[in-house]
Design an enzyme around this catalytic site. Structure first.
Site, mmCIF file in Angstrom:
data_model
loop_
_atom_site.group_PDB
_atom_site.id
_atom_site.type_symbol
_atom_site.label_atom_id
_atom_site.label_comp_id
_atom_site.label_asym_id
_atom_site.label_seq_id
_atom_site.Cartn_x
_atom_site.Cartn_y
_atom_site.Cartn_z
ATOM 1 C CG ASP A 256 -2.140 0.914 0.996
ATOM 2 O OD1 ASP A 256 -1.975 1.827 0.011
ATOM 3 O OD2 ASP A 256 -3.218 0.830 1.643
HETATM 4 C C1 BGC Z 1 -5.072 3.034 -0.013
HETATM 5 C C2 BGC Z 1 -5.298 2.327 -0.778
HETATM 6 C C3 BGC Z 1 -4.974 2.739 -2.362
HETATM 7 C C4 BGC Z 1 -3.603 3.508 -2.454
HETATM 8 C C5 BGC Z 1 -3.427 4.054 -3.642
HETATM 9 C C6 BGC Z 1 -3.692 4.141 -0.084
HETATM 10 O O1 BGC Z 1 -3.908 5.265 0.897
HETATM 11 O O2 BGC Z 1 -4.996 2.412 1.472
HETATM 12 O O3 BGC Z 1 -6.262 1.339 -1.174
HETATM 13 O O4 BGC Z 1 -4.975 1.832 -3.601
HETATM 14 O O5 BGC Z 1 -3.761 4.615 -1.409
HETATM 15 O O6 BGC Z 1 -4.354 5.297 -4.056
#
Ligand code: BGC
Length: 834
Positions: A256
């Site tokens: 993530d």
């Molecule tokens: C989120 C993810 C997301 C990623 C990219 C993160 O803050 O937890 O679910 O895919 O950002 O935007």
């Protein structure tokens, strides 16, 4: 369009029966994967890459993609969020919240939504869609519950598998997330979710396992949090052992965004791709660890191999990903979005059959509340999708669907504008505004680097700092001063900040978002007596990245204005539209929400239902809210989740009976927060969240504790009624088939969901009273009966034995309970398993 069937549900209308082999979605099979040709090409590419090229493939481009290796024609891979719309590359179709999809209990529709998203992605050249999210709704406050698929691992698995297959059928890799234990937002960047192994295997892992083994998901995203003390981005137990070894996952694990903490930990723990950039996977450092032997070259090869495998298997090297034959504003996608909203909207209460609205008697409809004229389409955070067409509000949809005979009136909602610039502070020692103390760390600690008087707290420093004296990107500020209430009454206080903010009045904390997050707004009401002077303290920290903070306070306007009071008495029916949205109370990524509706809404509803008994409440939320002060007096309650760009039309179609509601709750709605499974263990303490309820999440808890919920799991009303009869089970080898009749006993056509629960045979371990193991959504004409068959197998009856790290299905007498919700069991039959 390459639309393959996504789920093995067979509808044979001609024979008058529905056969659903739902349990197949969970059967243990090897992960569908790769072929010798794919492997050959991957190895050939790998052998041609230099070490520097390999290392460049291990981390992202700082945004939403990977690096290309032009020399070998390896393209940069383009990512996009996510589950409710392809949001990162311009506006796109905004679908209903994923939890609304779960509320359809329609696996085929889940596949169709995946296909539609896959097409939207191809229209924008996106290779990997960063969804679906499949964490479990452990408690209603979970800020991202709306992005997930409810509280039950079986329902979530079936819906997620359909979704993944749908997305991937279009040549787009799905990314299942967040692995694992990210059931809340509070503390998500550093806290540990402490989950015992059996609970992990029976409740939290199954949707991921099903997507790997049945859905063939090509990519997976680790969670930010720790699992049992080890960050998920470097957790070898879950990444290397369970995911890659035990489940046979052949695809690629990505982090993530910014969830990495240690180079060696991630590299050896199983993280293939670091996103969005090389916070830990730094080329120079990797090379020195290679030299010292702390990292093996074979480990790097394996990470790169997995990325290449996804690219080769998904044919990213063989065709342009952008498919210009697919329109960017796609009517086919909009139709799917509408269908999900129409099937997923749940009718929870319908006293005196006020719905469907009878336009022969109801002419004047008052549509009010914070979400009446504002179209609230989605929850907030990284899934929020800006629609490529104008979104429809409830008021507009009710007017359009109600037609000529109906007059729709609205009265503006008096919320708070949070104008920091207008807030008034008392002059102390001739100084107007607030005394500001700035610190060069995020903890308000040590010697201040700057003190000054700030007239207001109304700053957006973006990626800069407040003043030259504040050197680091990580800083904190304390503002102190006095306020005086001109009149005795309620005052609204609001803070909007990225990252943490908190507010104290007379030393008492009234607002708190004191953790790392993107912009989060919180509002509260405080009663103040006239003329008394109160101490005010506002605190803020930024831990890096963007920095902003606004604070404001103002007198709360009366909830029911004279104009509204007059119209309430006059209206034939009232539609009160409430719930979470950024200006009211945030539900979204980065913070958990309150269980009580945003400030003022509860009192507003209480007053509205008292003034007009024909009040229909339309609720936007990712799950349950505290309904105690208004539910008994509301005539109807429609749970609309977040319905997407055109979902309010579906809501209006339901209100007027153009559609018969068929959505069923994918979570239990508790009467009191104290009744919920996570109560006492949410949000956690000392940086740990103990999942102390174990297996007993959602309905499993309410059954075990014999607590009456407000609305049970699986519940949802229709404008017709259904019964289930003539149930029987048949065993053949390792499989069993449960067959039963579903009858529409009412006067209009409609759909329901027959839910198949299994009650365990005696076992050496404690087991939930009953668990969902199959279901079938059945559409029936008035008076029609259809025979439905649902397949079960050993996995439907099994529990996870920790000692042997394996699933066990004890021989004995099981019971299959078939119902219209987890608490409306209509038929029970024995199933002997030897
Ligand atoms: C989120 C993810 C997301 C990623 C990219 C993160 O803050 O937890 O679910 O895919 O950002 O935007």
């Amino acid at each position: 369009m390459n639309h393959r069937p996504c789920f093995s549900a067979v509808r044979d209308i001609a024979l008058g029966c529905v056969i659903v082999f739902a349990s197949q979605a969970l059967a243990a099979e090897p992960a569908p994967a790769t072929t010798p040709e794919v492997e050959k090409r991957v190895e050939s590419l790998l052998s041609q890459l230099t070490l520097d090229e390999e290392l460049s493939l291990l981390y992202g481009d700082g945004n939403m993609g990977t690096h290309a290796v032009d020399r070998l024609k390896i393209p940069a891979i383009k990512f996009s969020d996510a589950s409710v719309g392809v949001r990162c590359w311009g506006p796109s179709t905004a679908y209903p919240a994923t939890v609304a999809l779960a509320a359809t209990w329609d696996a085929e529709l889940s596949g169709a939504m995946g296909v539609a998203l896959g097409r939207d992605a191809r229209a924008r050249g996106v290779h990997v869609l960063l969804g679906p999210g499949m964490n479990i709704a452990r408690q209603p406050q979970g800020g991202r519950n709306f992005e997930y698929l409810g509280e039950d691992p079986y329902l979530a698995s079936v819906m997620a598998v359909g979704f993944v297959k749908g997305v991937q059928s279009q040549g787009v890799a799905a990314c299942i997330k967040h692995f694992i234990g990210n059931e809340q937002e509070e503390g998500r960047n550093s806290w540990s979710s402490d989950i015992d192994p059996r609970t992990l295997h029976e409740i939290y892992l199954p949707p991921f396992k099903a997507c790997v083994q049945q859905g063939g998901a090509w990519t997976l995203m680790n969670a930010y949090n720790k699992l049992n003390g080890v960050y998920c981005s470097e957790n070898a137990l879950i990444l290397n052992q369970i995911l890659k070894t035990e489940w046979g996952f052949n695809g690629m694990v990505m982090s993530d965004w910014g969830s990495t903490h240690s180079l060696i930990g991630c590299m050896n723990g199983g993280l293939d791709l670091e996103m969005p950039k090389d916070d830990v996977y730094k080329t120079v450092e990797i090379k020195s660890l290679l030299a010292s032997g702390e990292i093996q070259k074979a480990t790097i090869d394996e990470h790169v191999r997995r990325l290449l495998r996804v690219m080769v298997a998904m044919k990213f090297l063989d065709r342009p990903q952008q498919d210009d034959s697919i329109p960017k504003v796609d009517l086919a996608s909009a139709a799917v979005a509408y269908k999900v909203a129409a099937e997923g909207t749940v009718l929870l209460k319908n006293a005196g059959h006020i719905l469907p609205l009878d336009t022969a008697r109801i002419h004047k409809i008052l549509v009010i509340g914070p979400h009446a004229v504002k179209a609230v389409t989605g929850g907030e955070g990284s899934s929020y999708t800006k629609s490529n067409v104008p979104s429809v509000s409830v008021a507009a949809a009710v007017a359009a669907v109600g037609g000529k005979g109906v007059t729709v009136e609205t009265v503006p909602w008096e919320g708070m504008t949070l104008s920091g610039a207008k807030s008034v502070y008392e002059a102390i020692d001739g100084q107007v505004g607030l005394k500001a103390t700035y610190f060069d760390n995020k903890y308000l600690r040590g010697e201040p680097v700057l003190t000054r008087q700030d007239a207001q707290v109304d700053f957006n420093w973006k990626s800069g700092t407040p003043a030259a004296e504040v050197k680091g990107k990580s800083f904190s500020v304390r503002w102190e001063g006095k306020i005086k209430a001109p009149k005795t009454g309620d005052y609204l206080f609001a803070i909007n900040s990225d990252d943490g903010g908190r507010v104290f009045v007379d030393g008492k904390e009234v607002l708190n978002t004191w953790w790392d997050h993107e912009t989060v707004r919180r509002t509260t009401r405080v009663s103040l007596a006239a003329d008394a002077v109160h101490d005010l303290r506002v605190e803020y920290f930024n831990s890096g990245g963007l920095a902003e903070v606004q604070f404001g306070w103002e007198a709360a306007k009366p909830l029911i204005s004279d104009e509204l009071a007059a119209k309430l008495t006059d209206a034939d029916a009232v539609i009160a539209c409430v719930g979470y949205s950024p200006s009211e109370g945030y539900e979204g990524e980065g913070s958990d929400r309150t269980w009580l509706l945003p400030p003022g809404q509860d009192a507003f509803l209480k007053a509205v239902v008292a003034a007009n008994a024909k009040t229909i409440v339309v609720l936007n939320a990712g799950g349950s809210v505290d309904m105690r002060s208004w539910l008994d007096h509301a005539a109807a309650l429609v749970h609309a989740w977040y319905p997407g760009e055109n979902g309010n039309t579906a809501v209006a179609d339901i209100l007027f009976g153009k559609r018969n509601p068929s959505g069923k709750l994918p979570t239990t709605f508790e009467k009191r927060w104290e009744d919920a499974a996570a109560f006492g263990n949410f949000p956690g303490r000392d940086q740990h969240v103990t999942f102390a309820e174990g297996l007993f999440v959602g309905y499993r808890w309410f059954d075990q504790k014999k607590i009456e919920p407000a609305f049970p799991f699986g519940f949802g009303l229709s404008y017709t009624t259904f019964t289930i009869s003539r149930a029987e089970t048949k065993r053949e080898g390792g499989k069993a088939t449960v067959s039963f009749d579903v009858t529409n006993t009412g006067a209009v056509a409609g759909a329901t969901v027959a839910q198949v629960y299994v009650r365990p045979a005696p076992a050496p371990v404690e087991r939930p009273d009953h668990e969902l193991k199959g279901f079938a959504r059945v559409e029936l004409a008035a008076g029609e009966t259809r025979r439905v068959s649902v397949g079960l197998d050993a996995t439907s009856l099994a529990y996870f034995e920790v000692g042997s790290n394996s699933w066990k299905t004890p021989a004995g007498r099981y019971q299959v309970a078939i119902g219209l919700s987890s608490r409306e069991i209509e038929q029970t039959v024995d199933l002997d398993w030897k």
